[in-house]
Design an enzyme around this catalytic site. Structure first.
Site, short mmCIF file in Angstrom:
data_model
loop_
_atom_site.label_atom_id
_atom_site.label_comp_id
_atom_site.label_asym_id
_atom_site.label_seq_id
_atom_site.Cartn_x
_atom_site.Cartn_y
_atom_site.Cartn_z
N GLU A 1 0.88 -1.16 0.00
CA GLU A 1 0.00 0.00 0.00
C GLU A 1 0.91 1.20 0.00
OE1 GLU A 1 -2.75 2.13 2.79
OE2 GLU A 1 -1.76 2.97 1.05
N CYS B 1 -3.46 7.70 3.99
CA CYS B 1 -3.42 7.45 2.55
C CYS B 1 -4.80 7.64 1.95
CB CYS B 1 -2.98 6.02 2.26
SG CYS B 1 -1.48 5.58 3.09
#
Lengths: 548, 363
Positions: free
Chosen positions: A308, A342
């Site tokens: 990620e 994020c």
């Protein structure tokens, strides 16, 4: 006849109820006890559960109050990493762990979940002090961590069953399928960030462990005190000590060494695009060249199980949006935890004539957000994680003047200016879609706003980014909503709500494009990233008769 | 026995008052046919104000909803209030307060209305929502919410005292309940306000733990030299509370069926009647059974109904010389959307007295 498999029931861990006075009192009590007992001491590595101190340490400060020391974190170098690797390469427990049943391994995860529940208030207090995270956010994260532990336990059993039951079986032929961990000695490393110091660390660790791997945990140096207590929870859950090691240290040093080491077969990583590329490079190099020097039995290619690597979330607000919901939703998505997610909203695209009214209300809300330490719940904006982050966000300020125009900003109280890493929320407009501010992941409370004439134009603007993690739409037009669902290039799309706060089992979380390899944390199939599979076919016919 | 007769009598008279062919009643009846129609109707009504005026269909629907349906539930502005000649409790509709500026605006709206001498006869009576006075109002922000609201509520009470205006604090989402009650009790116990009688708070009978609130309010009332009012309502956020609790995996705080709420309402009436020397009760209900039950205790109780929907009940109560006040939302349709949506939900669900009134089925 069709077969039926039961999907295991799962309920998310309930959040704390802040309207109860006991909740608020307990948090205050734990803030005090964490200060008295935990702060300011040396944090060792844990190799097979044994504390190992190093001479080199880094001081972790409280980002809301730089003068306060949270801990002195020992740094694992090559020597210390080798100590852990030696155990992993030779100890029998690593192989024993691989042989255990999923049920047995999941029992450890469930025990860890139970221990985490008991330490809820402790972690809320520690997370506020070490990472500047609000009580509400920390509580939600602890629930997510507990959910990962419980959910992955359920999922593994379900996957194993699904795997077996989907095979076609016929008389005389016994077909079996097994999920197995990766490698002759299954060893993985989990390198995880500070912004979700509990949940994003626990997820991949839980996945790695339950799938049969021995794991090395490398936390971010900005949240290693939390990481230490997290590691203790795994040990206290009773897992064999030899299969789990806690190695705090610098990513460039400790992380890099581990990623390149031939014994490490599985890598779980969450972090920036730059570090992701280094890891991908290392893995590629290993699989292409170095692997040939290993003994045949050990030539398992390195695998990045979960990846990620950032996002540049955008929210579209069209003319049918409920402005109440949109203003609050955008604000939460952009500024909760100071935009250090994020999944955060970094861009807004407003369609049509709602622009003026929306910006006006957003501006007024931004100016109303109190800034300060999360230990006082009145503060809506806390500090950035450390000096690097602070410098980074500030380095964008000259760019803001060049590329666009400041439309709104909060004010950091004078007394906080040198006390902690506080920056105000900032709204920037008049940007070109290709400007650096529109494209780069800033990881702070800096929000860019764009105008679009049509919904299609808005979608194009949203997709004009290399990231693909989260996006959102505020609209009540069913056609626009359908279009958004179909065309937005993101792994997690949200309609008429904030774009942060994905919940395990409900919004499996992971992105596409440069945001990651689409591994879905909190999804039932996440564990598949950590498996090899054996398919076995046995002829059961003896002397012409099938013997089952 | 007397009770039952009054209930039956009231219902008969109310039924006669329902306008059979009014457009709002017809539209509600259409929406009430089944869940699908009801959801369609809600979605349409929700998005209608934001749609551009393109095409005759949209234009007509907008006209229908804004000019024919909405005025049935909402009074457009304060000027229109002056046409009303029965006692009201004014509720200012508004957008969600998302900034300090909007909170200040709301505060000034309340203060201006209280201070303004003009228009109607009798005392000013307004219902205020604490959440409209602070943009970050909530239990996660407990102490600051308390501090800010106590300050602003005090300003409102101070101004109210000068003109004897009546201030009732509305009940809101369950999560806010403890906070609202704590702020209310602490403020009305302060020496500056402890003698002021024209102040009250709403209590929701659909909450399973409504008696906890009742006890808390009674405890505060006993410490006060002058009584305050409790406006007993059933509750307006049922669907939301249920969904919200399920999403959080918390126990659902509301009774699951209307019968339990109605029974709890009567139980609470008994409770407050037993303690009438400390608290004045104002039952707010459209149900003739509940009205008759309360009326039996005390002929002086002032009831309350909703503007528009409650008009048939108001007329009948007026004829029967039963005191009644009308909860009157004031504002434009866009600001009133959530109020509006909740009323549609309530009146197109399968339970509830008003649904029975509107639907073709006879009792």
């Amino acid at each position: 006849m069709a077969k039926i498999i039961e999907i295991p029931e799962f309920q998310n861990e309930p959040l704390l109820d802040f309207s109860k006075p006991e909740t608020r009192e307990k948090i205050q009590k734990h803030l005090k006890s964490v200060r008295d007992v935990v702060l300011g001491i040396e944090i060792p590595l844990l190799i097979s559960g044994i504390p190992v101190f190093t001479e080199r340490k880094t001081r972790r400060e409280n980002p809301s109050d730089i003068k306060e020391t949270v801990g002195y974190i020992c740094l694992a170098g090559q020597k210390e990493a080798d100590l852990a690797l030696k155990v992993l390469i030779s100890d029998n427990q690593v192989k024993e762990w691989m042989k255990l049943s999923f049920e047995k391994r999941s029992s450890y995860l469930k025990k860890a979940a139970q221990l985490l529940r008991q330490k809820r208030y402790f972690f809320i207090a520690l997370m506020a002090i070490e990472t500047g995270k609000s009580f509400v956010e920390s509580d939600a994260e602890i629930c997510e961590a507990i959910d990962f532990l419980e959910y992955y336990s359920n999922s593994t059993l379900f996957l194993a069953k699904l795997n077996q039951e989907t095979l076609i079986s016929l008389p005389g032929e016994k077909n079996e399928s097994f999920y197995i961990p990766i490698g002759k000695r299954a060893i993985g490393v989990s390198i995880q960030p500070w912004n979700f110091p509990l949940a994003i660390s626990i997820g991949p660790l839980a996945a790695g462990l339950i799938t049969g791997h021995a794991m090395i945990y490398k936390p971010a140096e900005q949240s290693s005190v939390i990481g230490y207590y997290l590691a203790k929870i795994f040990y206290n859950a009773g897992i064999p000590k030899e299969i789990f090691h806690f190695l705090p240290g610098y990513g460039e040093e400790t992380g890099d060494y581990l990623v390149n080491h031939p014994a490490i077969k599985v890598i779980a990583f969450t972090g920036s695009k730059e570090v992701k590329r280094k890891i991908q490079n290392a893995v590629w190099k290993f699989n292409l060249r170095i692997i040939d020097s290993l003994p045949m039995e050990e030539r398992y290619e390195k695998r990045i199980a979960v990846l990620e690597s950032g996002g540049k979330g955008a929210i579209i607000v069209d003319s049918t949006a409920d402005l109440d919901e949109a203003v609050v939703g955008v604000c939460d998505s952009a500024f909760s935890f100071q935009g250090q997610k994020c999944s955060a909203c970094a861009r807004i695209i407003i369609v049509g004539k709602t622009y003026e009214k929306f910006i006006q209300r957003l501006k007024e809300r931004m100016e109303s957000l109190p800034i300060g330490s999360p230990e006082d719940p009145k503060n809506q904006i806390g500090p950035l994680i450390n000096k690097d982050a602070y410098d980074k966000v500030l380095s964008y300020m000259p760019l803001v003047e060049q590329e666009g125009k400041i439309l709104a900003y909060g004010i950091v109280p004078q007394e906080l200016k040198d006390k902690g890493y506080f920056v105000p929320p900032i709204l920037v407009g008049d940007l070109s879609p290709d400007s650096r501010i529109a494209q780069e992941e800033i990881f702070g409370p800096l929000l860019a706003v764009f105008k679009a004439n049509t919904f299609e134009e808005a979608i194009a603007l949203v997709n004009h980014t290399e990231y693909g993690l989260t996006n959102g739409v505020f609209s009540r037009n069913p056609e626009n909503i359908e279009k958004a669902k179909r065309e937005l290039q993101a792994g997690n799309i949200y309609i008429n709500r904030k774009i942060t706060g994905a919940i395990v089992g409900r919004q499996p979380f992971g992105g596409m494009k440069m945001s990651g390899n689409s591994a879905k944390a909190g999804g039932w199939d996440y564990l598949l990233n950590f498996f090899d599979r054996k398919n076995i076919c046995e002829n059961t016919i003896r002397r012409g008769t099938p013997i089952e | 026995m007397k009770n039952l007769n009054l209930a039956v009598e009231l219902e008969e008279k109310i039924r006669k008052q329902v306008p059979r062919w009014s457009i709002p009643v017809l539209m509600l009846r259409l929406a009430a046919q089944n869940k699908k129609m009801r959801n369609k109707f809600l979605k349409l009504v929700d998005v209608l104000p934001a749609l551009p005026n393109k095409g005759i269909k949209i234009y007509f629907l907008k006209w229908l909803v804004e000019k024919k349906l909405a005025p049935y539930f909402i009074v457009k502005n304060l000027a229109n209030l002056e046409n009303i000649n029965y006692p009201v409790s004014v509720d200012f509709l508004g957008e969600l307060v998302v900034s300090e500026k909007e909170a200040q605006n709301f505060l000034w709206q309340y203060l201006r209305f209280i201070q303004n001498p003009g228009g109607e006869s009798g005392e000013k009576n307004i219902a205020i929502k604490f959440s409209s006075l602070f943009p970050f109002f909530g239990p996660e922000n407990y102490e600051e919410s308390k501090k800010q609201i106590k300050n602003r509520f005090s300003r409102i009470l101070r101004t109210a005292q000068e003109s004897k205006a009546f201030i009732t604090v509305d009940a809101e989402h369950y999560q806010l309940r403890n906070l609202i009650e704590e702020i209310f009790c602490e403020t009305i116990l302060e020496p500056e306000f402890e003698n002021y009688g024209n102040v009250g708070i709403a209590l929701q009978a659909y909450l399973r733990d409504s008696f906890d609130s009742a006890e808390k309010l009674l405890e505060a009332a006993k410490k006060r030299p002058n009584s305050f009012l409790v406006r007993l309502v059933k509750g307006a956020y049922w669907d939301q509370e249920t969904a919200s609790a399920l999403q959080k995996n918390w126990p659902v705080p509301v009774f699951q069926n209307k019968k339990e709420t109605d029974e709890n309402f009567d139980k609470l009436v008994c409770f407050f009647m037993k303690n009438r020397e400390y608290i004045r009760l104002a039952p707010a209900t459209h149900n003739p059974d509940n009205i008759a039950f309360a009326r039996n205790f005390n002929k002086e109780l002032e009831f309350q109904v909703l503007y528009g929907l409650g008009e048939p009940i108001r007329k009948v109560l007026y004829q029967e010389k039963i005191p009644v006040r009308v909860y009157t939302p004031v504002g434009d349709l866009i600001n009133g959307m959530s109020y509006f949506a909740r009323r549609i939900l309530e009146n197109t669900a399968n339970e509830g007295f008003l649904f029975k009134l509107i639907s073709k089925r006879r009792r």
